[in-house]
Design an enzyme around this catalytic site. Sequence first.
Site, PDB file in Angstrom:
ATOM      1  CE  LYS A  13       0.616   1.481  -1.636  1.00  0.00           C
ATOM      2  NZ  LYS A  13      -0.101   2.784  -1.538  1.00  0.00           N
ATOM      3  NE  ARG A  88       3.704   4.030  -6.796  1.00  0.00           N
ATOM      4  CZ  ARG A  88       3.719   3.455  -5.641  1.00  0.00           C
ATOM      5  NH1 ARG A  88       4.837   2.593  -5.443  1.00  0.00           N
ATOM      6  NH2 ARG A  88       3.807   4.427  -4.410  1.00  0.00           N
ATOM      7  NE  ARG A 127       4.497   7.564   4.641  1.00  0.00           N
ATOM      8  CZ  ARG A 127       3.402   7.353   3.310  1.00  0.00           C
ATOM      9  NH1 ARG A 127       3.453   6.218   3.050  1.00  0.00           N
ATOM     10  NH2 ARG A 127       4.082   8.031   2.457  1.00  0.00           N
ATOM     11  NE  ARG A 171       4.938   9.708  -2.852  1.00  0.00           N
ATOM     12  CZ  ARG A 171       3.963   9.905  -1.390  1.00  0.00           C
ATOM     13  NH1 ARG A 171       4.382  10.807  -0.256  1.00  0.00           N
ATOM     14  NH2 ARG A 171       3.848   8.547  -1.060  1.00  0.00           N
TER      15      ARG A 171
HETATM   16  P1  ADP Z   1       0.999   3.521   2.071  1.00  0.00           P
HETATM   17  O1  ADP Z   1       2.354   2.002   2.121  1.00  0.00           O
HETATM   18  O2  ADP Z   1      -0.269   3.092   1.672  1.00  0.00           O
HETATM   19  O3  ADP Z   1       1.895   4.611   0.822  1.00  0.00           O
HETATM   20  P2  ADP Z   1       1.194   3.764   4.685  1.00  0.00           P
HETATM   21  O4  ADP Z   1       1.404   2.421   5.144  1.00  0.00           O
HETATM   22  O5  ADP Z   1       3.029   4.010   5.115  1.00  0.00           O
HETATM   23  O6  ADP Z   1       0.032   3.730   3.891  1.00  0.00           O
HETATM   24  O7  ADP Z   1       0.209   4.546   5.680  1.00  0.00           O
HETATM   25  C1  ADP Z   1       0.589   6.111   5.482  1.00  0.00           C
HETATM   26  C2  ADP Z   1       0.228   6.798   7.089  1.00  0.00           C
HETATM   27  O8  ADP Z   1      -0.836   6.470   7.567  1.00  0.00           O
HETATM   28  C3  ADP Z   1       1.196   6.451   8.413  1.00  0.00           C
HETATM   29  O9  ADP Z   1       1.760   7.809   8.574  1.00  0.00           O
HETATM   30  C4  ADP Z   1       0.468   4.948   8.449  1.00  0.00           C
HETATM   31  O10 ADP Z   1       1.267   5.374  10.690  1.00  0.00           O
HETATM   32  C5  ADP Z   1      -0.790   5.825   8.942  1.00  0.00           C
HETATM   33  N1  ADP Z   1      -1.578   4.767   8.934  1.00  0.00           N
HETATM   34  C6  ADP Z   1      -1.179   3.577   7.830  1.00  0.00           C
HETATM   35  N2  ADP Z   1      -2.306   2.812   8.202  1.00  0.00           N
HETATM   36  C7  ADP Z   1      -3.605   3.530   9.414  1.00  0.00           C
HETATM   37  C8  ADP Z   1      -4.637   3.386   9.566  1.00  0.00           C
HETATM   38  N3  ADP Z   1      -5.673   1.712   9.756  1.00  0.00           N
HETATM   39  N4  ADP Z   1      -5.421   4.091  10.048  1.00  0.00           N
HETATM   40  C9  ADP Z   1      -4.470   5.353  10.683  1.00  0.00           C
HETATM   41  N5  ADP Z   1      -3.897   5.258  10.548  1.00  0.00           N
HETATM   42  C10 ADP Z   1      -2.723   4.129   9.345  1.00  0.00           C
HETATM   43  P1  AMP Z   2       5.929   4.527  -1.806  1.00  0.00           P
HETATM   44  O1  AMP Z   2       6.478   4.153  -1.010  1.00  0.00           O
HETATM   45  O2  AMP Z   2       5.215   3.380  -2.652  1.00  0.00           O
HETATM   46  O3  AMP Z   2       5.386   5.821  -1.212  1.00  0.00           O
HETATM   47  O4  AMP Z   2       7.020   5.174  -2.805  1.00  0.00           O
HETATM   48  C1  AMP Z   2       7.799   6.091  -3.016  1.00  0.00           C
HETATM   49  C2  AMP Z   2       7.967   6.446  -4.490  1.00  0.00           C
HETATM   50  O5  AMP Z   2       8.671   5.782  -5.331  1.00  0.00           O
HETATM   51  C3  AMP Z   2       7.098   6.598  -5.038  1.00  0.00           C
HETATM   52  O6  AMP Z   2       6.778   8.484  -5.517  1.00  0.00           O
HETATM   53  C4  AMP Z   2       7.911   6.431  -7.073  1.00  0.00           C
HETATM   54  O7  AMP Z   2       8.829   7.932  -7.332  1.00  0.00           O
HETATM   55  C5  AMP Z   2       8.873   4.984  -6.469  1.00  0.00           C
HETATM   56  N1  AMP Z   2       8.232   3.841  -6.505  1.00  0.00           N
HETATM   57  C6  AMP Z   2       7.630   3.462  -5.671  1.00  0.00           C
HETATM   58  N2  AMP Z   2       7.447   2.376  -6.773  1.00  0.00           N
HETATM   59  C7  AMP Z   2       7.393   2.846  -7.692  1.00  0.00           C
HETATM   60  C8  AMP Z   2       7.141   1.092  -8.774  1.00  0.00           C
HETATM   61  N3  AMP Z   2       6.460   0.580  -8.653  1.00  0.00           N
HETATM   62  N4  AMP Z   2       7.209   2.363 -10.138  1.00  0.00           N
HETATM   63  C9  AMP Z   2       7.066   3.991 -10.123  1.00  0.00           C
HETATM   64  N5  AMP Z   2       8.132   4.117  -9.448  1.00  0.00           N
HETATM   65  C10 AMP Z   2       7.986   4.071  -8.085  1.00  0.00           C
END
Ligand code: ADP
Ligand code: AMP
Length: 213
Positions: A13, A88, A127, A171
Amino acid sequence: MRLVFLGPPGAGKGTLAKIIAKKDGLPHISTGDLLRANIQAKTDLGKEASQYMDKGELVPDRLVVEMVQKRIAEADAENGFILDGFPRTEPQAKALKEMLRSAGKDLDRVVNFDASDETIIIRLSGRRICSGCGEIYHTKNIPPKAEGICDRCGKQLIQRKDDEEATVRNRLEVYRRQTAPLIEFYRKEGLLENIPADKDVKELEALVQNLVS
Ligand code: ADP
Ligand code: AMP
C-alpha cells in the site's frame, strides 16, 4: 480524489501510495508514518502509541481518529488524499465517513490490495525503510543502489521493529480479525475495488492508476 488503500500489512500500500500521490498531486497520509513520526518526536501520542505498535496491536481508535481528523483538515488535503493504513477497524471507517459527511464530502474509492500470505511474509521480512525520508525498499525485490543506504537522501536504511517475525504473525492475526471485515463494509458502500497485489510495482501502478483516474 479521496482514496483509501486497504489491505494486509506488507501488501504494498505504502509503495503504491507514494507513486500515485506524486503522480496525481495528492497528499499521502499514512497513519503508520504519522505515528512513527510522533514516536520519534517523543510526543504523548507517540509514547502511548508505541506500546501497541511494538506488539503489533492496533493503536486505540480514539487516538488514531483524532490524528486523522486533524491531518485531513489541513489545506493540502482539501481536494483529495490517499489514506494508507486507515481505517483499520469498523469504528474508524464509521468515524471517517462521519467526518467527511460533516464537511459535505465522501470517499471516491477504496482500493483493496489482495495479497497471499506467502507474498506478505516475503515482503515484510525483506522490508527496509529509510531512517531519514521514509522511502520503502526491499532487500531483494526493490533494493537500494548501495546496500543499506537510501537512494534518495543517503541516510541509513533500517528494519522496522514490528517487521520482526514474532510481531508479524500477530499483525496478520490482528489484520484478519479487525481490518479484513472492512472489505465487506466498503463493498456494501459500493466503493470497493480489488486489485491482485502479488504483481510487480509497474503492473500495479498501471492497475491502480486506471482505477483512480
Ligand atoms: P504496506 O504499506 O502495505 O505495509 P509496503 O509498501 O511497505 O507495504 O511494502 C512492503 C514491502 O514489499 C516493502 O519492502 C516493499 O519494498 C515491497 N513491495 C511493495 N510492493 C511490491 C511489489 N509490487 N512487488 C515486490 N515487492 C513489493
Ligand atoms: P503501518 O505502517 O501501516 O504498517 O502501521 C504500523 C502500526 O501502526 C500498526 O501495526 C498499528 O500498531 C499502528 N497503526 C497504523 N495505522 C493504524 C490505524 N488506522 N489504527 C490503529 N493502529 C494503527
